[in-house]
Structures are given as C-alpha cells and as structure tokens.
Design a protein around this motif. Structure first.
Motif, mmCIF file in Angstrom:
data_model
loop_
_atom_site.group_PDB
_atom_site.id
_atom_site.type_symbol
_atom_site.label_atom_id
_atom_site.label_comp_id
_atom_site.label_asym_id
_atom_site.label_seq_id
_atom_site.Cartn_x
_atom_site.Cartn_y
_atom_site.Cartn_z
ATOM 1 N N MET A 1 -5.114 10.975 12.404
ATOM 2 C CA MET A 1 -5.372 10.155 11.226
ATOM 3 C C MET A 1 -5.140 10.933 10.048
ATOM 4 S SD MET A 1 -8.882 8.533 10.258
ATOM 5 C CE MET A 1 -8.829 6.839 9.642
ATOM 6 N N ALA A 2 -4.281 10.437 9.284
ATOM 7 C CA ALA A 2 -3.867 11.320 7.969
ATOM 8 C C ALA A 2 -5.063 11.274 6.693
ATOM 9 C CB ALA A 2 -2.779 10.726 7.415
ATOM 10 N N ARG A 3 -5.309 12.266 6.220
ATOM 11 C CA ARG A 3 -6.401 12.157 5.181
ATOM 12 C C ARG A 3 -5.693 12.312 3.691
ATOM 13 N NH1 ARG A 3 -11.536 11.714 6.679
ATOM 14 N NH2 ARG A 3 -11.838 12.391 8.973
ATOM 15 N N TYR A 4 -6.057 11.572 2.941
ATOM 16 C CA TYR A 4 -5.370 11.358 1.665
ATOM 17 C C TYR A 4 -6.578 11.871 0.717
ATOM 18 C CZ TYR A 4 -2.035 8.516 4.097
ATOM 19 O OH TYR A 4 -1.150 8.367 4.903
ATOM 20 N N GLY A 5 -6.060 12.579 -0.471
ATOM 21 C CA GLY A 5 -7.035 13.044 -1.469
ATOM 22 C C GLY A 5 -7.421 11.909 -2.260
ATOM 23 N N GLN A 6 -8.405 12.015 -2.826
ATOM 24 C CA GLN A 6 -9.103 11.055 -3.958
ATOM 25 C C GLN A 6 -8.221 10.727 -5.166
ATOM 26 O OE1 GLN A 6 -11.665 9.248 -3.190
ATOM 27 N NE2 GLN A 6 -11.233 7.882 -4.698
ATOM 28 N N ALA A 7 -7.356 11.696 -5.638
ATOM 29 C CA ALA A 7 -6.713 11.387 -6.780
ATOM 30 C C ALA A 7 -5.468 10.626 -6.262
ATOM 31 C CB ALA A 7 -6.142 12.751 -7.387
ATOM 32 N N PHE A 8 -4.889 10.817 -5.081
ATOM 33 C CA PHE A 8 -3.747 9.991 -4.725
ATOM 34 C C PHE A 8 -4.184 8.676 -4.317
ATOM 35 C CE2 PHE A 8 -1.490 8.588 -0.754
ATOM 36 C CZ PHE A 8 -0.039 8.518 -1.196
ATOM 37 N N ARG A 9 -5.293 8.598 -3.865
ATOM 38 C CA ARG A 9 -5.847 7.086 -3.392
ATOM 39 C C ARG A 9 -6.229 6.368 -5.097
ATOM 40 N NH1 ARG A 9 -10.700 7.234 0.723
ATOM 41 N NH2 ARG A 9 -10.886 5.277 -0.007
ATOM 42 N N ASP A 10 -6.570 6.869 -5.707
ATOM 43 C CA ASP A 10 -6.845 6.375 -7.279
ATOM 44 C C ASP A 10 -5.327 6.253 -7.739
ATOM 45 O OD1 ASP A 10 -9.725 6.714 -6.856
ATOM 46 O OD2 ASP A 10 -9.710 8.471 -7.997
ATOM 47 N N ARG A 11 -4.592 6.842 -7.743
ATOM 48 C CA ARG A 11 -3.270 6.652 -8.185
ATOM 49 C C ARG A 11 -2.570 5.208 -7.432
ATOM 50 N NH1 ARG A 11 -1.479 11.502 -8.051
ATOM 51 N NH2 ARG A 11 -0.290 11.348 -6.026
ATOM 52 N N LEU A 24 1.679 -5.047 -2.120
ATOM 53 C CA LEU A 24 1.236 -4.077 -1.073
ATOM 54 C C LEU A 24 2.373 -3.666 -0.042
ATOM 55 C CD1 LEU A 24 -2.157 -6.071 0.362
ATOM 56 C CD2 LEU A 24 -1.920 -3.768 -0.713
ATOM 57 N N GLU A 25 3.362 -4.494 0.217
ATOM 58 C CA GLU A 25 4.332 -4.168 0.986
ATOM 59 C C GLU A 25 5.277 -3.154 0.380
ATOM 60 O OE1 GLU A 25 3.676 -7.543 0.345
ATOM 61 O OE2 GLU A 25 2.848 -7.941 1.892
ATOM 62 N N VAL A 26 5.502 -3.467 -0.983
ATOM 63 C CA VAL A 26 6.412 -2.440 -1.744
ATOM 64 C C VAL A 26 5.802 -1.078 -1.748
ATOM 65 C CG1 VAL A 26 7.407 -1.977 -3.914
ATOM 66 C CG2 VAL A 26 7.314 -4.036 -2.935
ATOM 67 N N VAL A 27 4.419 -1.143 -2.108
ATOM 68 C CA VAL A 27 3.529 0.230 -2.479
ATOM 69 C C VAL A 27 3.629 0.842 -0.705
ATOM 70 C CG1 VAL A 27 1.408 1.381 -2.937
ATOM 71 C CG2 VAL A 27 2.197 -0.562 -4.275
ATOM 72 N N GLY A 32 4.259 5.422 2.071
ATOM 73 C CA GLY A 32 4.133 5.530 3.684
ATOM 74 C C GLY A 32 2.513 5.328 4.166
ATOM 75 N N VAL A 33 2.122 4.619 3.459
ATOM 76 C CA VAL A 33 0.550 4.143 3.967
ATOM 77 C C VAL A 33 0.704 2.694 4.267
ATOM 78 C CG1 VAL A 33 -1.742 4.267 3.192
ATOM 79 C CG2 VAL A 33 -0.300 5.863 2.065
ATOM 80 N N SER A 34 -0.154 2.643 5.644
ATOM 81 C CA SER A 34 -0.078 1.314 6.196
ATOM 82 C C SER A 34 -0.635 0.197 5.113
ATOM 83 C CB SER A 34 -0.776 1.185 7.398
ATOM 84 O OG SER A 34 -2.352 1.344 7.174
ATOM 85 N N ILE A 35 -0.315 -1.126 5.166
ATOM 86 C CA ILE A 35 -0.906 -2.091 4.376
ATOM 87 C C ILE A 35 -2.330 -2.187 4.615
ATOM 88 C CG2 ILE A 35 -0.687 -4.701 4.068
ATOM 89 C CD1 ILE A 35 2.225 -4.376 4.799
ATOM 90 N N GLY A 36 -2.917 -2.306 5.804
ATOM 91 C CA GLY A 36 -4.103 -2.140 6.166
ATOM 92 C C GLY A 36 -4.942 -1.085 5.490
ATOM 93 N N THR A 37 -4.415 0.123 5.145
ATOM 94 C CA THR A 37 -5.257 1.129 4.625
ATOM 95 C C THR A 37 -5.343 0.928 3.072
ATOM 96 O OG1 THR A 37 -4.467 2.534 6.172
ATOM 97 C CG2 THR A 37 -5.275 3.573 4.108
ATOM 98 N N LEU A 38 -4.086 0.364 2.521
ATOM 99 C CA LEU A 38 -3.991 -0.019 1.250
ATOM 100 C C LEU A 38 -4.966 -1.179 0.850
ATOM 101 C CD1 LEU A 38 -0.139 0.107 0.455
ATOM 102 C CD2 LEU A 38 -2.149 1.821 -0.024
#
Length: 158
Positions: A1-11, A24-27, A32-38
């Motif tokens: 399971m990949a971990r993403y930093g808070q700055a990346f998530r906020d962006r 969602l699909e475009v982002v 490279g993050v799944s739609i469910g995660t987004l």
C-alpha cells in the motif's frame, strides 16, 4: 500500500475542489492514484474538522475572476453560481471588499518607507558630495606634488 505525503494529498485534493474541479478520472490517470482513494481524500477534506477554508482553496487570481464574473449578476443568479462553485455569497462580498481595498490609498507603512528612502538618498548624496570633494583635493595635491618635484629636479641640475 503506497503512502502519500500530506502536501501531495492537499495539492491533489485542491485540484478536485473548486475553482478547478477537475474530474476524478483525469486526475487519477495523471497522478497514478486510484479513483477510490481520491474520492476518500476529497470526502475527508470536505467533511473533516481540519477541512480547508474556502478562501484558502481559491487563489487570488481566481477570487478576482469570481468577483468579476458575478459582478453583473443579480442576487438569484449570484446565489446559484455560488452553490455551483461551493461558495457562500458572503465570501464573494469579502473578496470584492479586499479587491477594492487593494486599489485604495497607499498604506501608511508605504508613506513611512518612502520618507525613510528619501532620507537615505539625501544621506548618500551628502556622502557622495563629500567624497567627490576629497577626491578632487587629493588629485590637486598629487598634481602640485608632481609640479613641485619637477621644479626642484630641474633646479638641482643647474
């Protein structure tokens, strides 16, 4: 399971929210993050106690564009536009007030800074004038010394 930093998530979440409101699909494809995660990230930001304030998601340029876009609208149309963008009409009023305030008189600090700058320029001009005079005096003394040496050397030979 990949971990993403808070700055990346906020962006990434900022791209999903207004004013950009990217799909969602475009982002998902781009980062490279799944739609469910987004979807989960977006829901956490919108529902969580640490959710972003509306004014923090909107850049200053986007705020000004929103004020300009809604300026000619009547109250009902403005309210509909605000609902579509996830804003409150009070946010627009505050942004308009900020834009108008930015066009007003120079701040008091600017006047103080200008006065300090003028004082500093005067000091520098005085110092430059003093140094010019000292340089001219030094040049004159060197010329006189050269002439004096030339006169006494000529006198020694006779």
């Amino acid at each position: 399971m990949a971990r993403y930093g808070q700055a990346f998530r906020d962006r990434i979440v900022a791209r999903l929210l207004p004013p950009e409101s990217a799909a969602l699909e475009v982002v998902s494809r781009e980062v490279g993050v799944s739609i469910g995660t987004l979807e989960r990230w977006r829901a956490q930001v919108l529902a969580g106690p640490g959710s972003l304030v509306v004014s923090q998601r909107w850049t200053p340029v986007a705020r000004l564009e929103a004020v300009i876009t809604t300026a000619a609208m009547d109250e009902a149309a403005r309210s509909v536009w605000c609902r579509e963008q996830g804003l409150y009409p009070a946010d627009l009023k505050a942004w308009k007030h900020d834009a108008i305030a930015g066009l007003g008189e120079p701040r008091a600090a600017s006047a103080v800074e200008a006065r300090q700058d003028r004082r500093r320029v005067k000091e520098l001009e005085r110092e430059l004038h003093r140094k010019d005079k000292a340089l001219a005096e030094t040049a004159a003394l060197l010329v006189l010394r050269k002439k004096l040496n030339a006169v006494f050397r000529d006198g020694e030979g006779e």
